[in-house]
Every structure is written in C-alpha cells, then in structure tokens.
Design an enzyme around this catalytic site. Structure first.
Site, PDB file in Angstrom:
ATOM      1  N   HIS A  36       0.630  -1.375  -0.123  1.00 33.68           N
ATOM      2  CA  HIS A  36      -0.137   0.382   0.332  1.00 33.68           C
ATOM      3  C   HIS A  36       0.876   1.079  -0.403  1.00 33.68           C
ATOM      4  CE1 HIS A  36      -4.145  -1.573   1.491  1.00 33.68           C
ATOM      5  NE2 HIS A  36      -3.910  -1.562   0.283  1.00 33.68           N
ATOM      6  N   HIS A  70      -0.399  -8.920   1.737  1.00 30.52           N
ATOM      7  CA  HIS A  70      -1.458  -8.661   2.177  1.00 30.52           C
ATOM      8  C   HIS A  70      -2.130 -10.313   1.218  1.00 30.52           C
ATOM      9  CE1 HIS A  70      -1.314  -4.699   1.742  1.00 30.52           C
ATOM     10  NE2 HIS A  70      -1.140  -4.953   2.866  1.00 30.52           N
ATOM     11  N   HIS A 120     -10.492  -5.005   4.659  1.00 29.86           N
ATOM     12  CA  HIS A 120      -9.178  -4.424   4.028  1.00 29.86           C
ATOM     13  C   HIS A 120      -8.907  -6.089   3.071  1.00 29.86           C
ATOM     14  CE1 HIS A 120      -4.698  -4.528   4.667  1.00 29.86           C
ATOM     15  NE2 HIS A 120      -4.988  -3.505   4.814  1.00 29.86           N
ATOM     16  N   GLU A 122      -5.995  -8.335   3.273  1.00 33.58           N
ATOM     17  CA  GLU A 122      -5.727  -9.233   3.797  1.00 33.58           C
ATOM     18  C   GLU A 122      -6.625  -9.610   4.776  1.00 33.58           C
ATOM     19  OE1 GLU A 122      -3.716  -9.107   8.216  1.00 33.58           O
ATOM     20  OE2 GLU A 122      -2.539  -8.189   6.964  1.00 33.58           O
TER      21      GLU A 122
END
Length: 274
Positions: A36, A70, A120, A122
């Site tokens: 990111h 991730h 997210h 992940e």
C-alpha cells in the site's frame, strides 16, 4: 527546528521480501497492489515492468503473477492455479499465519472472530479460509453487539493496535465457554507503533509518511495524535505544508511499513529546509 526520527519505522520484513521478489520477477503482474504505497508501486512498474491487475480473470494464460503481501482470497488463488499460471507468492508470512489458523480452527468447529477491517484485502483473504462465515469486528463495541457461540477462535489483522486486541480478547474470555486467542499482530507493526507513541510524547509536530490507504500508516497517525494533536500524514514531500512547522521546536518523523527509505529521506530533507 530539530528533526528526530522514530526508533523503528518504515519497511518491515514482509514488504522488503515482496519488493525483492518483484525486482527479480520482471515484467510480471500483481493481483492487487503489491503493497500500500502508490509511489513504490509506480517505481516497480517504471523500472521493472511490474504491473497491477485487480481482476484475476483478466490474467493471461502463462503470465507470471505475484501474490501481494496482503494475500488474496482462497478462491482467487485456486483460480490462478487452475489456469496453470506461473505464481510467485509474496504473501507476508505474518499474513499466512492467520490464514492457516482460521482454516484449522474453523474445521474444528470454532466460531472464527477476526479483529480487523472487513474491506481490507488482508482480512478478505483471511476470511476466505474459514469453512463457516466468520465474524469480523473493527472494535470492541461491534463485538459486544454480536452473537457469540460457546467456542470461539480469535485472530487479528496484522496491523491492528495491540491494546485493542487485548480488550477484545478479554471480552471473549469472559463471555465464551472456550476462547482460543492467537496474537497475529506483526512484531514490526508493534515496534513501529510503540516508537511512534514514544516520539509523539516529546514532539511539537509529527509527520507520518506512508500511503493514505495503508492500514498500518493510519494506525501510526491515530497513535501519534493521541499525544501530539499536530500530527499529519503525507505520501511524499509534496504533501508537506510549511505552516505546520511555524513556531515548532521538534518535529518527529515516522513511516508506515510500506514506505521506502527514498521517500522518507525526501520528506526529511524538505522539512529541514523549511
């Protein structure tokens, strides 16, 4: 004005590993951004031909694909394997661990509780390894409103704050017959957060360098603001505002786990020149 760097900041082990993989695997594709930080993603594309593709079905047969730090949903990974594409896995080992825990505990009949942000990447990946729909909560308040089963297993998004994980774990221990608690917060994340907390106690102004979509960078900003209200998040030196530093004696700088040293140094040098 004095500038002081946090004791721990910047690239973590998982990000360093992913960058090294990408630099060695030229002209490849990552499913979603590798990390990111848009500036580093642009560098990898310009210098090494590493491009980003969001849709797994758009991957061409025979194309080399790098799995982002991730991780990706299990179904996406199986889809890529079935297409016989060359796959290089750059998933951070700290992210792989909760995936394995969730898969194992859900098969044993535990209700999976994930402390993290549902949107997210992940967390999306970790969720996909549960054999039953997991419960994802971003706060203790959300957990208190949820219906819990007798047996639960808790994992956390790797970049969450340790104290908030402890609060959630304590609640589960006192409200469930059996609670299995797994500390899946990354050690580097914890060290960076503690360093940001300590530096923010003495700084007049704090600058956090990192991607604005990065969870761990946002956590650093939140922690710094608790002690130093004049804390700001920048992606690079162009985001700096000279007015932030008027009348300040000490500027503290820290950076997210996806922030390369070359960006941090540019931010530092510009602040020194103000």
């Amino acid at each position: 004005m004095e500038v002081k760097m946090a004791k721990n900041y910047g690239f973590c082990f998982g990000v360093k590993r992913a960058i090294q993989i990408a630099e060695k695997t030229k002209d490849s594709v990552t499913l979603g951004p590798l990390i990111h930080n848009p500036k580093e993603i642009s560098r990898l594309e310009f210098k090494f031909g590493v491009k980003v593709e969001e849709n797994p079905q758009a991957i061409i047969n025979g194309q080399n694909v790098i799995i982002r730090t991730h991780g990706i949903p299990k179904t996406d990974l199986e889809y890529l394997k079935n297409k016989a594409i060359q796959i290089t896995d750059a998933t951070c080992p700290y992210v792989t661990k909760p995936q394995q825990i969730v898969e194992s505990m859900s098969k044993e009949g535990y209700q999976i509780v994930i402390f993290g942000d549902k949107a997210h990447p992940e967390v999306k990946g970790v969720m996909s390894y549960s054999t039953t729909p997991p419960l994802v909560v971003s706060s203790l308040e959300e957990l208190q409103e949820a219906k819990l089963k007798k047996k639960v297993a808790l994992v956390s998004q790797t970049t969450k704050q340790a104290q908030k994980l402890l609060d959630i774990a304590s609640y589960l221990i006192t409200h469930c017959y059996e609670a299995r608690i797994f500390n899946t917060i990354c050690n580097a994340t914890f060290d960076n957060q503690e360093s940001a907390r300590e530096l923010s106690k003495e700084a007049d102004v704090m600058v956090i360098v990192g991607g604005k979509t990065s969870s761990n960078t946002k956590q650093l900003l939140n922690i710094a603001q608790q002690n130093c209200p004049d804390s700001y998040l920048v992606e690079d030196e162009n985001d700096l505002n000279p007015e932030w530093f008027l009348g300040k004696k000490l500027c503290g700088i820290t950076a997210g786990a996806s922030t390369p040293d070359w960006i941090i140094e540019k931010v530092k040098q510009k602040i020194l020149a103000i």
